[in-house]
Design a protein around this motif. Structure first.
Motif, PDB file in Angstrom:
ATOM      1  N   PHE A 144      -1.483 -17.929 -43.570  1.00 23.17           N
ATOM      2  CA  PHE A 144      -1.849 -19.430 -43.610  1.00 23.17           C
ATOM      3  C   PHE A 144      -2.257 -19.684 -42.182  1.00 23.17           C
ATOM      4  O   PHE A 144      -3.435 -20.304 -41.998  1.00 23.17           O
ATOM      5  N   GLY A 145      -1.669 -19.279 -41.406  1.00 21.17           N
ATOM      6  CA  GLY A 145      -1.919 -19.691 -39.961  1.00 21.17           C
ATOM      7  C   GLY A 145      -0.951 -18.767 -38.682  1.00 21.17           C
ATOM      8  O   GLY A 145       0.285 -18.557 -39.212  1.00 21.17           O
ATOM      9  N   TRP A 146      -1.790 -18.429 -37.980  1.00 18.04           N
ATOM     10  CA  TRP A 146      -1.107 -17.622 -36.901  1.00 18.04           C
ATOM     11  C   TRP A 146      -1.852 -18.012 -35.660  1.00 18.04           C
ATOM     12  O   TRP A 146      -3.250 -18.087 -35.578  1.00 18.04           O
ATOM     13  N   VAL A 147      -1.160 -17.528 -34.315  1.00 18.21           N
ATOM     14  CA  VAL A 147      -1.855 -17.748 -33.063  1.00 18.21           C
ATOM     15  C   VAL A 147      -1.745 -16.459 -32.414  1.00 18.21           C
ATOM     16  O   VAL A 147      -0.843 -15.513 -32.353  1.00 18.21           O
ATOM     17  N   GLU A 148      -2.980 -15.905 -31.828  1.00 17.93           N
ATOM     18  CA  GLU A 148      -2.973 -14.509 -31.377  1.00 17.93           C
ATOM     19  C   GLU A 148      -4.050 -14.598 -30.270  1.00 17.93           C
ATOM     20  O   GLU A 148      -5.256 -15.029 -30.105  1.00 17.93           O
ATOM     21  N   ALA A 149      -3.403 -14.272 -28.914  1.00 15.04           N
ATOM     22  CA  ALA A 149      -4.314 -14.261 -27.651  1.00 15.04           C
ATOM     23  C   ALA A 149      -5.031 -15.842 -27.620  1.00 15.04           C
ATOM     24  O   ALA A 149      -5.938 -16.207 -27.115  1.00 15.04           O
ATOM     25  N   GLY A 150      -3.987 -16.670 -27.847  1.00 11.55           N
ATOM     26  CA  GLY A 150      -4.569 -18.273 -27.879  1.00 11.55           C
ATOM     27  C   GLY A 150      -5.555 -18.698 -28.701  1.00 11.55           C
ATOM     28  O   GLY A 150      -6.150 -19.818 -28.583  1.00 11.55           O
ATOM     29  N   LYS A 151      -5.910 -17.930 -29.778  1.00  6.42           N
ATOM     30  CA  LYS A 151      -6.742 -18.229 -30.717  1.00  6.42           C
ATOM     31  C   LYS A 151      -6.132 -18.393 -32.011  1.00  6.42           C
ATOM     32  O   LYS A 151      -5.209 -17.533 -32.381  1.00  6.42           O
ATOM     33  N   ASN A 152      -6.593 -19.276 -32.958  1.00  6.31           N
ATOM     34  CA  ASN A 152      -5.793 -19.679 -34.171  1.00  6.31           C
ATOM     35  C   ASN A 152      -6.542 -18.825 -35.188  1.00  6.31           C
ATOM     36  O   ASN A 152      -7.809 -18.627 -35.161  1.00  6.31           O
ATOM     37  N   TYR A 153      -5.772 -18.303 -36.055  1.00  5.72           N
ATOM     38  CA  TYR A 153      -6.288 -17.413 -37.134  1.00  5.72           C
ATOM     39  C   TYR A 153      -5.644 -17.966 -38.544  1.00  5.72           C
ATOM     40  O   TYR A 153      -4.646 -18.526 -38.510  1.00  5.72           O
ATOM     41  N   GLY A 154      -6.221 -17.356 -39.555  1.00  3.11           N
ATOM     42  CA  GLY A 154      -5.527 -17.870 -40.968  1.00  3.11           C
ATOM     43  C   GLY A 154      -6.310 -18.266 -42.119  1.00  3.11           C
ATOM     44  O   GLY A 154      -7.574 -18.666 -41.989  1.00  3.11           O
ATOM     45  N   LEU A 155      -5.500 -18.201 -43.576  1.00  5.53           N
ATOM     46  CA  LEU A 155      -6.270 -18.756 -44.529  1.00  5.53           C
ATOM     47  C   LEU A 155      -6.758 -20.300 -44.296  1.00  5.53           C
ATOM     48  O   LEU A 155      -7.743 -20.482 -44.497  1.00  5.53           O
ATOM     49  N   VAL A 156      -5.771 -20.974 -43.951  1.00  2.00           N
ATOM     50  CA  VAL A 156      -5.688 -22.385 -43.904  1.00  2.00           C
ATOM     51  C   VAL A 156      -6.676 -22.696 -42.615  1.00  2.00           C
ATOM     52  O   VAL A 156      -7.671 -23.899 -42.758  1.00  2.00           O
ATOM     53  N   VAL A 157      -6.724 -21.780 -41.526  1.00  2.00           N
ATOM     54  CA  VAL A 157      -7.661 -22.382 -40.433  1.00  2.00           C
ATOM     55  C   VAL A 157      -8.918 -22.107 -40.887  1.00  2.00           C
ATOM     56  O   VAL A 157      -9.779 -22.848 -40.708  1.00  2.00           O
ATOM     57  N   ASP A 158      -9.273 -21.180 -41.773  1.00  2.00           N
ATOM     58  CA  ASP A 158     -10.551 -20.858 -42.180  1.00  2.00           C
ATOM     59  C   ASP A 158     -11.141 -21.799 -43.246  1.00  2.00           C
ATOM     60  O   ASP A 158     -12.208 -22.333 -43.264  1.00  2.00           O
ATOM     61  N   VAL A 159     -10.209 -22.220 -44.253  1.00  2.00           N
ATOM     62  CA  VAL A 159     -10.655 -23.331 -45.085  1.00  2.00           C
ATOM     63  C   VAL A 159     -10.674 -24.636 -44.150  1.00  2.00           C
ATOM     64  O   VAL A 159     -11.630 -25.345 -44.578  1.00  2.00           O
TER      65      VAL A 159
END
Length: 259
Positions: free
Chosen positions: A33-48
């Protein structure tokens, strides 16, 4: 401590976040759903959330935080929007705006001792997300040796070491790890042959909600009608496909807002 440097150690907003004049979209720090990698947000909820922004002309600030923190911030009005199960036991004092699909909650156990019912969890060593859906909906009626964890990786590591009898996830988590989508953690190939097929407990709508304290009610009204927007629906379907959830929209008989 909350990821993303948006909150201070004591759970209150930093001056930087307090000055943001765009809506804050809370994202649970839980793969996929969400995670942070190298200061950037990623994940299913981030995309939605980004797809929602694009569809209604909104520019929200995505903040990835632990599950309990997102729920508390929504209740207190510190976050404006989030996406969770539409379940009053998990997150009650908000206004649910639109169902965006469905997920199935699941119990994962071992082939040598498969769990076939929730009642069978009594007396077992069971890991589950701290402060989440299982804790509020099912745990009070069970008598198990529970362990609340902050990330799914902990469950898989303990399972590999046989320190668990079962653990609680959903199909988004299951297929995310089965298809090796997490760039930060890979499940040991030695574990998969040992695990039984998930016992699916129930299907719940995945819904976008707004805090009752939020000032972005005009944007909320736009979100209510989003599932009638063909372009948004197609964008949502493509997001689910990327996360190996091609059937996530099939549960919605009619794409209407939540009243």
């Amino acid at each position: 401590m909350v990821l993303g440097s948006y909150l201070c150690f004591f759970g209150v907003f930093s001056p930087v976040l307090a000055k943001i004049e765009s809506p804050v979209f809370g994202v649970i720090d839980w793969f996929p759903f969400g995670w942070v990698e190298a200061g950037k947000n990623y994940g299913l909820v981030v995309d939605v959330a980004a797809a929602i922004d694009n569809a209604i002309g909104m520019k929200s600030q995505k903040v990835v935080s632990p599950v309990p923190r997102v729920l508390l911030a929504m209740e207190k009005g510190e976050f404006d929007f989030t996406i969770t199960y539409r379940d009053a036991a998990m997150l009650g004092p908000v206004d649910y705006l639109a169902d965006l699909g469905c997920l199935r909650s699941a119990v994962v156990s071992f082939k040598g001792a498969p769990v076939t019912s929730l009642e069978q969890l009594n007396g077992l060593r069971v890991a589950y997300p701290g402060g989440g859906y299982f804790v509020k909906r099912f745990l009070p009626s069970l008598d198990l040796k529970g362990l609340a964890v902050s990330h799914t990786e902990m469950m898989f590591r303990m399972a590999l070491r046989k320190r668990l009898d079962a653990f609680i996830i959903n199909d988004a988590v299951w297929y995310g790890y089965k298809n090796d989508l997490n760039p930060q953690f890979k499940v040991s190939p030695d574990l998969w042959p040992l695990l039984a097929d998930p016992l699916y407990v129930e299907t719940l709508p995945l819904s976008v909600s707004i805090s009752k304290e939020s000032k972005y009610q005009a944007e909320a009204e736009k979100i209510r009608g989003l599932m009638s927007n063909k372009a948004f629906k197609e964008a949502l379907r493509n997001i689910y496909k990327r996360y190996q959830l091609p059937e996530a929209l099939d549960c919605l008989v009619d794409h209407t807002s939540v009243e």
